[in-house]
Design a protein around this motif. Sequence first.
Motif, PDB file in Angstrom:
ATOM      1  N   SER A   1       0.853  -1.191   0.000  1.00  0.00           N
ATOM      2  CA  SER A   1       0.000   0.000   0.000  1.00  0.00           C
ATOM      3  C   SER A   1       0.889   1.242   0.000  1.00  0.00           C
ATOM      4  O   SER A   1       2.027   1.203   0.485  1.00  0.00           O
ATOM      5  N   ARG A   2       0.322   2.352  -0.516  1.00  0.00           N
ATOM      6  CA  ARG A   2       1.101   3.603  -0.541  1.00  0.00           C
ATOM      7  C   ARG A   2       1.409   4.060   0.879  1.00  0.00           C
ATOM      8  O   ARG A   2       2.473   4.597   1.148  1.00  0.00           O
ATOM      9  N   ARG A   3       0.469   3.838   1.774  1.00  0.00           N
ATOM     10  CA  ARG A   3       0.677   4.274   3.159  1.00  0.00           C
ATOM     11  C   ARG A   3       1.869   3.547   3.788  1.00  0.00           C
ATOM     12  O   ARG A   3       2.711   4.155   4.449  1.00  0.00           O
ATOM     13  N   THR A   4       1.927   2.236   3.586  1.00  0.00           N
ATOM     14  CA  THR A   4       3.064   1.472   4.136  1.00  0.00           C
ATOM     15  C   THR A   4       4.366   1.886   3.441  1.00  0.00           C
ATOM     16  O   THR A   4       5.411   2.024   4.081  1.00  0.00           O
ATOM     17  N   ALA A   5       4.298   2.103   2.123  1.00  0.00           N
ATOM     18  CA  ALA A   5       5.506   2.532   1.399  1.00  0.00           C
ATOM     19  C   ALA A   5       6.005   3.863   1.950  1.00  0.00           C
ATOM     20  O   ALA A   5       7.215   4.060   2.148  1.00  0.00           O
ATOM     21  N   ALA A   6       5.076   4.793   2.211  1.00  0.00           N
ATOM     22  CA  ALA A   6       5.471   6.105   2.723  1.00  0.00           C
ATOM     23  C   ALA A   6       6.117   5.972   4.099  1.00  0.00           C
ATOM     24  O   ALA A   6       7.149   6.594   4.389  1.00  0.00           O
ATOM     25  N   THR A   7       5.529   5.127   4.952  1.00  0.00           N
ATOM     26  CA  THR A   7       6.113   4.926   6.289  1.00  0.00           C
ATOM     27  C   THR A   7       7.520   4.351   6.169  1.00  0.00           C
ATOM     28  O   THR A   7       8.448   4.758   6.878  1.00  0.00           O
ATOM     29  N   LEU A   8       7.694   3.399   5.246  1.00  0.00           N
ATOM     30  CA  LEU A   8       9.019   2.775   5.081  1.00  0.00           C
ATOM     31  C   LEU A   8      10.027   3.773   4.507  1.00  0.00           C
ATOM     32  O   LEU A   8      11.199   3.763   4.897  1.00  0.00           O
ATOM     33  N   LEU A   9       9.577   4.620   3.587  1.00  0.00           N
ATOM     34  CA  LEU A   9      10.512   5.633   3.055  1.00  0.00           C
ATOM     35  C   LEU A   9      10.933   6.584   4.172  1.00  0.00           C
ATOM     36  O   LEU A   9      12.120   6.916   4.314  1.00  0.00           O
ATOM     37  N   TRP A  10       9.952   6.984   4.995  1.00  0.00           N
ATOM     38  CA  TRP A  10      10.309   7.822   6.148  1.00  0.00           C
ATOM     39  C   TRP A  10      11.302   7.097   7.061  1.00  0.00           C
ATOM     40  O   TRP A  10      12.258   7.699   7.563  1.00  0.00           O
ATOM     41  N   ALA A  11      11.057   5.805   7.296  1.00  0.00           N
ATOM     42  CA  ALA A  11      11.952   5.034   8.179  1.00  0.00           C
ATOM     43  C   ALA A  11      13.363   5.011   7.605  1.00  0.00           C
ATOM     44  O   ALA A  11      14.356   5.125   8.330  1.00  0.00           O
ATOM     45  N   GLY A  12      13.447   4.876   6.275  1.00  0.00           N
ATOM     46  CA  GLY A  12      14.757   4.902   5.632  1.00  0.00           C
ATOM     47  C   GLY A  12      15.411   6.263   5.788  1.00  0.00           C
ATOM     48  O   GLY A  12      16.594   6.366   6.168  1.00  0.00           O
ATOM     49  N   LEU A  13      14.654   7.325   5.522  1.00  0.00           N
ATOM     50  CA  LEU A  13      15.218   8.680   5.624  1.00  0.00           C
ATOM     51  C   LEU A  13      15.655   8.980   7.050  1.00  0.00           C
ATOM     52  O   LEU A  13      16.652   9.687   7.270  1.00  0.00           O
ATOM     53  N   ALA A  14      14.910   8.426   8.024  1.00  0.00           N
ATOM     54  CA  ALA A  14      15.263   8.666   9.431  1.00  0.00           C
ATOM     55  C   ALA A  14      16.605   8.032   9.789  1.00  0.00           C
ATOM     56  O   ALA A  14      17.233   8.418  10.789  1.00  0.00           O
ATOM     57  N   MET A  15      17.065   7.047   8.972  1.00  0.00           N
ATOM     58  CA  MET A  15      18.365   6.397   9.234  1.00  0.00           C
ATOM     59  C   MET A  15      19.531   7.282   8.800  1.00  0.00           C
ATOM     60  O   MET A  15      20.678   6.993   9.123  1.00  0.00           O
ATOM     61  N   SER A  16      19.285   8.318   7.995  1.00  0.00           N
ATOM     62  CA  SER A  16      20.402   9.120   7.487  1.00  0.00           C
ATOM     63  C   SER A  16      21.029   9.890   8.643  1.00  0.00           C
ATOM     64  O   SER A  16      20.323  10.364   9.534  1.00  0.00           O
ATOM     65  N   PRO A  17      22.363  10.015   8.624  1.00  0.00           N
ATOM     66  CA  PRO A  17      23.001  10.775   9.703  1.00  0.00           C
ATOM     67  C   PRO A  17      22.527  12.229   9.669  1.00  0.00           C
ATOM     68  O   PRO A  17      22.369  12.796   8.587  1.00  0.00           O
ATOM     69  N   PRO A  18      22.259  12.843  10.840  1.00  0.00           N
ATOM     70  CA  PRO A  18      21.800  14.237  10.848  1.00  0.00           C
ATOM     71  C   PRO A  18      22.747  15.136  10.048  1.00  0.00           C
ATOM     72  O   PRO A  18      23.966  15.029  10.174  1.00  0.00           O
ATOM     73  N   GLY A  19      22.200  15.958   9.177  1.00  0.00           N
ATOM     74  CA  GLY A  19      23.019  16.888   8.388  1.00  0.00           C
ATOM     75  C   GLY A  19      23.548  16.304   7.095  1.00  0.00           C
ATOM     76  O   GLY A  19      24.081  17.026   6.252  1.00  0.00           O
ATOM     77  N   ALA A  20      23.407  14.978   6.905  1.00  0.00           N
ATOM     78  CA  ALA A  20      23.959  14.350   5.686  1.00  0.00           C
ATOM     79  C   ALA A  20      22.989  14.514   4.517  1.00  0.00           C
ATOM     80  O   ALA A  20      21.776  14.461   4.698  1.00  0.00           O
ATOM     81  N   GLU A  21      23.539  14.702   3.315  1.00  0.00           N
ATOM     82  CA  GLU A  21      22.687  14.785   2.123  1.00  0.00           C
ATOM     83  C   GLU A  21      22.255  13.388   1.707  1.00  0.00           C
ATOM     84  O   GLU A  21      23.079  12.465   1.648  1.00  0.00           O
ATOM     85  N   VAL A  22      20.974  13.201   1.459  1.00  0.00           N
ATOM     86  CA  VAL A  22      20.467  11.908   0.984  1.00  0.00           C
ATOM     87  C   VAL A  22      19.911  12.074  -0.425  1.00  0.00           C
ATOM     88  O   VAL A  22      19.637  13.196  -0.866  1.00  0.00           O
ATOM     89  N   ALA A  23      19.742  10.951  -1.105  1.00  0.00           N
ATOM     90  CA  ALA A  23      19.125  10.962  -2.441  1.00  0.00           C
ATOM     91  C   ALA A  23      18.124   9.817  -2.513  1.00  0.00           C
ATOM     92  O   ALA A  23      18.417   8.701  -2.077  1.00  0.00           O
ATOM     93  N   VAL A  24      16.954  10.125  -3.022  1.00  0.00           N
ATOM     94  CA  VAL A  24      15.928   9.095  -3.278  1.00  0.00           C
ATOM     95  C   VAL A  24      15.770   9.058  -4.796  1.00  0.00           C
ATOM     96  O   VAL A  24      15.248   9.993  -5.396  1.00  0.00           O
ATOM     97  N   HIS A  25      16.274   7.976  -5.393  1.00  0.00           N
ATOM     98  CA  HIS A  25      16.310   7.889  -6.858  1.00  0.00           C
ATOM     99  C   HIS A  25      15.112   7.122  -7.407  1.00  0.00           C
ATOM    100  O   HIS A  25      14.403   6.438  -6.672  1.00  0.00           O
TER     101      HIS A  25
END
Length: 304
Positions: free
Chosen positions: A236-260
């Motif tokens: 579901s889109r809702r679960t996908a969105a939660t998982l994307l947030w969970a992934g983004l939350a793993m990024s070190p504070p201040g680090a640049e991330v990319a979602v391709h």
Amino acid sequence: MKTGSDDAPTGPAVVRPLRADDLAGAERLTAAAYAGVDATTTPRMLPVPAARPPERAAGWVARADHLLRTDPEGCWAAEVDGELAGVALSFTRELTWFLASYAVAPALHGRGIGTQLLAAALTHGRGCLRGMLNASSDPAAARRYRLAGFDLHPMMTLRGVVDRTRIPDLGRVRDGSLGDRDLMDSVDRRARGSAHGPDHEILAAQHRLLVSDDGRGSGYVYVDAAGSPAVVAATSRRTAATLLWAGLAMSPPGAEVAVHHVTAANQWALDVGLTAGLAVHAQGYQALRHLRPPAPYLPHGSLL
Ligand SMILES: CC(C)(COP(=O)(O)OP(=O)(O)OC[C@H]1O[C@@H](n2cnc3c(N)ncnc32)[C@H](O)[C@@H]1OP(=O)(O)O)[C@@H](O)C(=O)NCCC(=O)NCCS
């Protein structure tokens, strides 16, 4: 039109199966070819990405070695005057053909070598109606794929530093393991028409895996060492969105991330990225044959 340089090798190209002893050269060749595309196609408002750094070279070789083991008939090399001139790495999973990597040495572009390599790789997918690959922004690559019968779907990339004040409640997202493989294969079949199967072994070895599985939906995200989500798949889109947030939350504070690899079919990913403060740019194409753009799904760069 691109043409080879004057001091490039001049002999005929020989296309043959890729070998394990080609992999180090193939890594350097693909890094140079993709850096060439980045140099000419990166929008002026963005910094041109550095060529693949040495710390990522080993990961590329490990993925290529994995594909050479699972799909030796899908992996091809071109040689000119005894030197590696190009590679095409493809694989089949269930009834879908995937192209993982495809490049010709920049000095040899425009001599038909890419056409020969793609034809060889496509023979590996003869029994598969469906096909999928992530195309760079190289016009020559887009031409080859369209002429080979693929539909081109423009993709977007989200970049920036995650605004951590916007990270929502992540519910029951948990660390995953290869014990979740059946669940992940089921989610993949629904989202993209075929399971990753053996690819979960190398994906899990190279990434952190997070899983969500509750009454509202199931899915998973692989997050790379830099804290960028590398695959997101869900029911579901809702679960996908939660998982994307969970992934983004793993990024070190201040680090640049990319979602391709965000296609128009995945607006939920734009909503997450824009809420997180990332900026959106157009980049490359998802090239598909007999397949609708997978959703909710963000594919891996090469293992798709
Ligand atoms: C894509 C790539 C593998 C093709 O290899 P190649 O040996 O140059 O391919 P060919 O010579 O067989 O074909 C190139 C085609 O692009 C065309 N072309 C070249 N430059 C072009 C341009 N700027 N715009 C449009 N078409 C172009 C050529 O005319 C030729 O088409 P034609 O044979 O139908 O006339 C090679 O360009 C490459 O390595 N690119 C960089 C890496 C990359 O982006 N790989 C794809 C990753 S998904």
